[in-house]
Design an enzyme around this catalytic site. Structure first.
Site, PDB file in Angstrom:
ATOM      1  N   THR A   1      39.510  44.421  37.651  1.00  0.00           N
ATOM      2  CA  THR A   1      38.447  43.833  38.485  1.00  0.00           C
ATOM      3  C   THR A   1      38.099  44.746  39.662  1.00  0.00           C
ATOM      4  O   THR A   1      36.920  44.973  39.956  1.00  0.00           O
ATOM      5  CB  THR A   1      38.908  42.458  39.022  1.00  0.00           C
ATOM      6  OG1 THR A   1      39.311  41.643  37.917  1.00  0.00           O
ATOM      7  CG2 THR A   1      37.802  41.776  39.800  1.00  0.00           C
TER       8      THR A   1
ATOM      9  N   LYS B   1      25.855  44.045  35.481  1.00  0.00           N
ATOM     10  CA  LYS B   1      25.554  43.402  36.762  1.00  0.00           C
ATOM     11  C   LYS B   1      24.484  44.175  37.556  1.00  0.00           C
ATOM     12  O   LYS B   1      24.167  45.328  37.252  1.00  0.00           O
ATOM     13  CB  LYS B   1      26.858  43.276  37.568  1.00  0.00           C
ATOM     14  CG  LYS B   1      27.872  42.316  36.923  1.00  0.00           C
ATOM     15  CD  LYS B   1      29.110  42.143  37.806  1.00  0.00           C
ATOM     16  CE  LYS B   1      30.089  41.146  37.192  1.00  0.00           C
ATOM     17  NZ  LYS B   1      31.287  40.930  38.063  1.00  0.00           N
TER      18      LYS B   1
ATOM     19  N   ASN C   1      31.071  45.337  40.595  1.00  0.00           N
ATOM     20  CA  ASN C   1      31.928  46.058  39.648  1.00  0.00           C
ATOM     21  C   ASN C   1      31.285  46.194  38.263  1.00  0.00           C
ATOM     22  O   ASN C   1      31.977  46.308  37.245  1.00  0.00           O
ATOM     23  CB  ASN C   1      33.317  45.412  39.588  1.00  0.00           C
ATOM     24  CG  ASN C   1      33.272  43.961  39.171  1.00  0.00           C
ATOM     25  OD1 ASN C   1      32.205  43.436  38.830  1.00  0.00           O
ATOM     26  ND2 ASN C   1      34.417  43.306  39.178  1.00  0.00           N
TER      27      ASN C   1
ATOM     28  N   ARG D   1      34.580  50.277  34.880  1.00  0.00           N
ATOM     29  CA  ARG D   1      34.674  50.033  36.318  1.00  0.00           C
ATOM     30  C   ARG D   1      35.180  51.268  37.069  1.00  0.00           C
ATOM     31  O   ARG D   1      34.710  51.560  38.167  1.00  0.00           O
ATOM     32  CB  ARG D   1      35.541  48.798  36.570  1.00  0.00           C
ATOM     33  CG  ARG D   1      34.743  47.513  36.252  1.00  0.00           C
ATOM     34  CD  ARG D   1      35.616  46.301  36.158  1.00  0.00           C
ATOM     35  NE  ARG D   1      34.854  45.049  36.202  1.00  0.00           N
ATOM     36  CZ  ARG D   1      35.392  43.856  35.971  1.00  0.00           C
ATOM     37  NH1 ARG D   1      36.675  43.744  35.665  1.00  0.00           N
ATOM     38  NH2 ARG D   1      34.646  42.769  36.028  1.00  0.00           N
TER      39      ARG D   1
ATOM     40  N   ARG E   1      37.576  43.672  27.528  1.00  0.00           N
ATOM     41  CA  ARG E   1      38.324  43.656  28.784  1.00  0.00           C
ATOM     42  C   ARG E   1      38.994  45.009  29.021  1.00  0.00           C
ATOM     43  O   ARG E   1      39.074  45.474  30.155  1.00  0.00           O
ATOM     44  CB  ARG E   1      39.378  42.529  28.776  1.00  0.00           C
ATOM     45  CG  ARG E   1      38.824  41.112  28.726  1.00  0.00           C
ATOM     46  CD  ARG E   1      38.051  40.684  29.946  1.00  0.00           C
ATOM     47  NE  ARG E   1      38.750  40.901  31.180  1.00  0.00           N
ATOM     48  CZ  ARG E   1      38.389  40.345  32.356  1.00  0.00           C
ATOM     49  NH1 ARG E   1      37.333  39.512  32.418  1.00  0.00           N
ATOM     50  NH2 ARG E   1      39.039  40.601  33.452  1.00  0.00           N
TER      51      ARG E   1
END
Ligand code: IDP
Ligand code: MG
Length: 140
Positions: free
Chosen positions: A93, A11, A114, A104, A87
């Site tokens: 999250t 991101k 994140n 994260r 994951r």
């Protein structure tokens, strides 16, 4: 063991801080192989469509603004149980709740910024991969 493909996004908070390699290192150390990768700038329409499932959530507009605030790196990851493995290495999250050693926990800034997206099912992985990659762009 089943070899799977899953979809990942590095991101804008991570690309801004020059952490593309740091994120990818943790993915690779977890046993995932990058079989497709490109750095792109999402359009507003792409971000709204990609996160369409969250359209009714209160954070939707902020999330879309964040996702178009800078470049992202979209990737296809391959490995045994790749969806669950990705994951796991991503972590929760909210980085405050993520386990030590996860992407994260180690790298993310906040519940929104994140650092990574990862498909949550094999079915969604196939849809998300096809959203960004043609079959001949994926080389296993
Ligand atoms: P996930 O990325 O762990 O699968 P989702 O619930 O699918 O989490 O949410 C998608 C993205 O929306 C998150 O990665 C995060 O960037 C953002 N997000 C989720 N919950 C919140 C929130 O409560 N506030 C702000 N942003 C959020
Ligand atoms: Mg999700």
């Amino acid at each position: 063991m089943t070899t799977e493909r899953t979809f990942s996004i590095i991101k804008p908070d991570a690309t801004r801080r020059n952490l593309t390699g740091a994120v990818t290192k943790l993915l690779e150390e977890a046993g995932l192989r990058v079989v497709a990768s490109k750095r792109i700038h999402l359009s507003l329409r792409q971000a709204e469509e990609f996160y369409g499932v969250h359209r009714e959530r209160p954070f939707f507009n902020d999330l879309v603004s964040f996702m178009i605030s800078g470049p992202v790196v979209v990737q296809v990851l391959e490995g045994d149980n790749a969806v669950a493995k990705n994951r796991d290495v991503m972590g929760a999250t909210n980085p405050a709740n993520a386990d030590a050693g996860t992407i994260r926990k180690e790298l993310a800034e906040s519940i929104e910024a994140n650092s990574v997206h990862g498909s949550d099912s094999l079915e969604n992985a196939a849809t998300e991969i096809a959203f960004f990659f043609k079959p001949d762009e994926i080389v296993g």
